[in-house]
Design an enzyme around this catalytic site. Structure first.
Site, PDB file in Angstrom:
ATOM      1  N   SER A  44      -7.326 -43.278 -10.558  1.00 58.95           N
ATOM      2  CA  SER A  44      -8.538 -42.582 -10.242  1.00 58.95           C
ATOM      3  C   SER A  44      -9.487 -43.642  -9.701  1.00 58.95           C
ATOM      4  O   SER A  44      -9.729 -44.644 -10.347  1.00 58.95           O
ATOM      5  CB  SER A  44      -9.052 -41.962 -11.534  1.00 58.95           C
ATOM      6  OG  SER A  44     -10.289 -41.373 -11.317  1.00 58.95           O
TER       7      SER A  44
ATOM      8  N   ARG B 198       2.181 -43.283 -17.390  1.00 60.07           N
ATOM      9  CA  ARG B 198       2.671 -42.285 -16.439  1.00 60.07           C
ATOM     10  C   ARG B 198       3.443 -42.933 -15.294  1.00 60.07           C
ATOM     11  O   ARG B 198       4.355 -42.327 -14.737  1.00 60.07           O
ATOM     12  CB  ARG B 198       1.508 -41.461 -15.897  1.00 60.07           C
ATOM     13  CG  ARG B 198       0.901 -40.604 -16.996  1.00 60.07           C
ATOM     14  CD  ARG B 198      -0.259 -39.812 -16.493  1.00 60.07           C
ATOM     15  NE  ARG B 198      -1.012 -39.243 -17.598  1.00 60.07           N
ATOM     16  CZ  ARG B 198      -2.266 -38.866 -17.510  1.00 60.07           C
ATOM     17  NH1 ARG B 198      -2.926 -38.990 -16.374  1.00 60.07           N
ATOM     18  NH2 ARG B 198      -2.885 -38.351 -18.561  1.00 60.07           N
TER      19      ARG B 198
ATOM     20  N   GLU C 276      -1.230 -37.770 -12.915  1.00 58.36           N
ATOM     21  CA  GLU C 276      -2.302 -38.638 -12.439  1.00 58.36           C
ATOM     22  C   GLU C 276      -2.077 -40.065 -12.932  1.00 58.36           C
ATOM     23  O   GLU C 276      -1.957 -40.302 -14.136  1.00 58.36           O
ATOM     24  CB  GLU C 276      -3.651 -38.118 -12.957  1.00 58.36           C
ATOM     25  CG  GLU C 276      -4.810 -38.974 -12.492  1.00 58.36           C
ATOM     26  CD  GLU C 276      -6.102 -38.664 -13.232  1.00 58.36           C
ATOM     27  OE1 GLU C 276      -6.228 -37.547 -13.787  1.00 58.36           O
ATOM     28  OE2 GLU C 276      -6.980 -39.548 -13.264  1.00 58.36           O
TER      29      GLU C 276
ATOM     30  N   ARG D  90      -8.400 -43.660 -26.128  1.00 58.89           N
ATOM     31  CA  ARG D  90      -9.104 -42.397 -25.884  1.00 58.89           C
ATOM     32  C   ARG D  90      -8.711 -41.366 -26.919  1.00 58.89           C
ATOM     33  O   ARG D  90      -7.541 -41.193 -27.226  1.00 58.89           O
ATOM     34  CB  ARG D  90      -8.768 -41.861 -24.478  1.00 58.89           C
ATOM     35  CG  ARG D  90      -9.210 -42.825 -23.409  1.00 58.89           C
ATOM     36  CD  ARG D  90      -8.991 -42.270 -22.015  1.00 58.89           C
ATOM     37  NE  ARG D  90      -9.361 -43.293 -21.032  1.00 58.89           N
ATOM     38  CZ  ARG D  90      -9.299 -43.127 -19.716  1.00 58.89           C
ATOM     39  NH1 ARG D  90      -8.858 -41.982 -19.219  1.00 58.89           N
ATOM     40  NH2 ARG D  90      -9.659 -44.094 -18.916  1.00 58.89           N
TER      41      ARG D  90
ATOM     42  N   ARG E 145       0.245 -38.141 -22.082  1.00 64.75           N
ATOM     43  CA  ARG E 145      -1.138 -38.362 -22.501  1.00 64.75           C
ATOM     44  C   ARG E 145      -1.137 -38.923 -23.908  1.00 64.75           C
ATOM     45  O   ARG E 145      -0.661 -38.285 -24.833  1.00 64.75           O
ATOM     46  CB  ARG E 145      -1.924 -37.054 -22.455  1.00 64.75           C
ATOM     47  CG  ARG E 145      -3.304 -37.184 -23.075  1.00 64.75           C
ATOM     48  CD  ARG E 145      -4.203 -36.061 -22.666  1.00 64.75           C
ATOM     49  NE  ARG E 145      -4.501 -36.140 -21.246  1.00 64.75           N
ATOM     50  CZ  ARG E 145      -4.990 -35.118 -20.534  1.00 64.75           C
ATOM     51  NH1 ARG E 145      -5.207 -33.961 -21.112  1.00 64.75           N
ATOM     52  NH2 ARG E 145      -5.256 -35.282 -19.256  1.00 64.75           N
TER      53      ARG E 145
END
Length: 426
Positions: free
Chosen positions: A352, A394, A349, A262, A277
């Site tokens: 999801s 994470r 996070e 990403r 991230r």
RNA sequence: GGAGGGUUGGCCGAGUGGUUGAAGGCGACAGUCUUGAAAACUGUAGUAGGGGUAACUCUACCGGGGGUUCGAAUCCCUCACCCUCCGCCA
């Protein structure tokens, strides 16, 4: 993608969905779409009438010729008619292309149970589980722990590639591998079929799952028209593109480990410290294709699966029900799972889980029907769901921080030990 | 990278520019026969969109996209994929 008929007949619902998702720009697309759709349908009926005439005359000419009779007059008429048909066809094509582009700009409609909200601050904490750990020393953030013991080397990643491409080393790399193993085995036990996949996809796949055109800027584009996958969902969901499945085969459950890429343009500050991230990361993903009536049950079940893993890892977490404004373009309903990061004092996070309903399936043309491919019943679109179980960096960060000891070693969570091979990272 | 050959319905497989949405076979479904099943026989059936209460009817679709022609599964161009051979690299 929404159903054009639905859009036509439920303009208010679509308008509300656009507003609720904070996508004001899409309103223009909707208005334009409705106009073009009207024009298109008028043109179609005119065109089809003329095509019918042309087909009839063509048939007649064939007959005359076969009998050796003269058809010159008819052929002349046909010339004129054909020209008109051709012009209308061209117009129809261009209208259709425009309509298609606009359709891709309309977001999915939030499920009725989704709360209204403008952004992340309006998400609802649906559940909180586990005790935040207490230490009799000052807990460190994961990057300090990992750098001190050489579990990862961010400098090296910068050297070989650039910022956001972490290099894991020694027991750090081994922890990653152990977790991937653990997650995949867990999902296998739950009936998911494991998939190993290409890490690049073509534009068609990316369009079908909704990354294009919505998230074009988030993906790395490589040569030959390929994109590096931002999530393995993209490949998993495309596995049954243009297929009609037998009802008995549903739900189809796939699990995969893959690297994800990403661009994460516009991120900064504490968001990107350590491995919070990054541009390339590992993730184990689950995807389900279900009958429409069963998709919300599946959403809960998949969320619980991810939660069960966090519980097994002994990480405190909370479940957020995403509000309309923060849930993204393709989703009808989405839960985020966040773990407590004690070294940073914040939630991260790690998962999801979303129900996309038929929004992807309509583009994918993934359908099912009773009696299988050649059955009699009318094919119906499946619902697609996806969820992370779990995102690695994470999860690793949380494990390092929550399981750290005063001397800088890290206790390995019990369920991971069989895969990691020992009880302590040192 | 070069040169050839392919791609037709759920599957296999015909197909001469003009009643071909497409032969034939397999498979599927329904029926007859049978205690039941199999076999045999009879029949039904593509997908999407439009019109009609309905019977029904119109349009598009033979890998994707364009073109030639009065008319294209059939001829031409282009793209994708598959196969064979040559070259290159593992």
């Amino acid at each position: 993608m929404l159903d054009i008929k639905f859009i036509r007949e439920n303009q208010q619902i679509v308008r509300k969905a656009i507003a609720d998702k904070q996508l004001g720009e899409s309103l223009k697309s909707l208005n334009e779409l409705l106009l073009l759709d009207e024009e298109f349908r008028l043109l179609r009926s005119d065109l089809e009438e003329k095509q019918a005439k042309r087909n009839a005359s063509s048939k007649k000419i064939g007959e005359l010729k076969r009998r050796g009779e003269n058809a010159d007059e008819l052929i002349q008429d046909m010339g004129r008619l054909s020209n008109e048909v051709k012009k209308l066809e061209e117009k129809s094509r261009s209208l259709e292309a425009q309509i298609n582009t606009l359709m891709l700009e309309l977001p999915n409609i939030p499920h009725q149970s989704v709360p209204y909200g403008q952004g992340p601050q309006d998400n609802v904490v649906a559940k909180e589980h586990g005790e935040k750990p207490q230490f009799d020393f000052q807990p460190k953030p994961h990057w300090e722990l990992a750098t001190a013991r050489g579990w990862f080397d961010l400098e090296a990643g910068v050297k070989t590639t650039g910022a956001g491409f972490p290099v894991f080393k020694g027991e750090g790399a081994r922890l990653l591998r152990a977790l991937i193993q653990y997650f995949l085995n867990k999902l296998n036990d739950l009936g998911y079929t494991e998939i190993a996949m290409p890490l690049m996809v073509n534009a068609e796949s990316a369009t079908a799952t909704g990354q294009l055109p919505d998230k074009e800027g988030q993906m790395y584009q490589v040569s030959d028209g390929f994109y590096l996958i931002p999530t393995s969902e993209l490949v998993l969901a495309n596995l049954h593109r243009d297929e009609i499945l037998a009802t008995e085969t549903l739900p189809i459950k796939y699990a995969a480990y893959s690297a994800c890429f990403r661009r994460e343009a516009g991120s900064y500050g504490k968001d990107v410290r350590g491995i919070n991230r990054v541009h390339q990361f590992d993730k184990v993903e689950m995807v389900q294709l279900t009958e429409p009536a069963k998709s919300y049950e599946a959403l809960e079940q998949m969320t619980e699966t991810s939660e069960a893993m966090l519980e097994a890892l002994g990480l405190p977490y909370r479940r957020l029900l995403m509000c309309s404004g923060d849930m993204g373009f393709t989703q009808a309903k989405k839960y985020d799972l966040e773990v407590w990061s004690v070294g940073q004092g914040r939630w991260l996070e790690v998962s999801s889980v979303s129900n996309i309903e038929a929004f992807q399936a309509r583009r994918l043309q993934t359908r099912f029907r009773d009696g299988g491919v050649s059955g009699k019943a009318k094919p119906e679109l499946v619902h697609t769901l996806n969820g992370s179980a779990l995102a690695l960096p994470r999860t690793v960060a949380a494990i390092l921080e929550n399981y750290q000891n005063a001397d800088g070693t890290v206790t390995v969570p019990e369920v991971v030990r069989p895969y990691f091979g020992k009880a302590l990272m040192e």
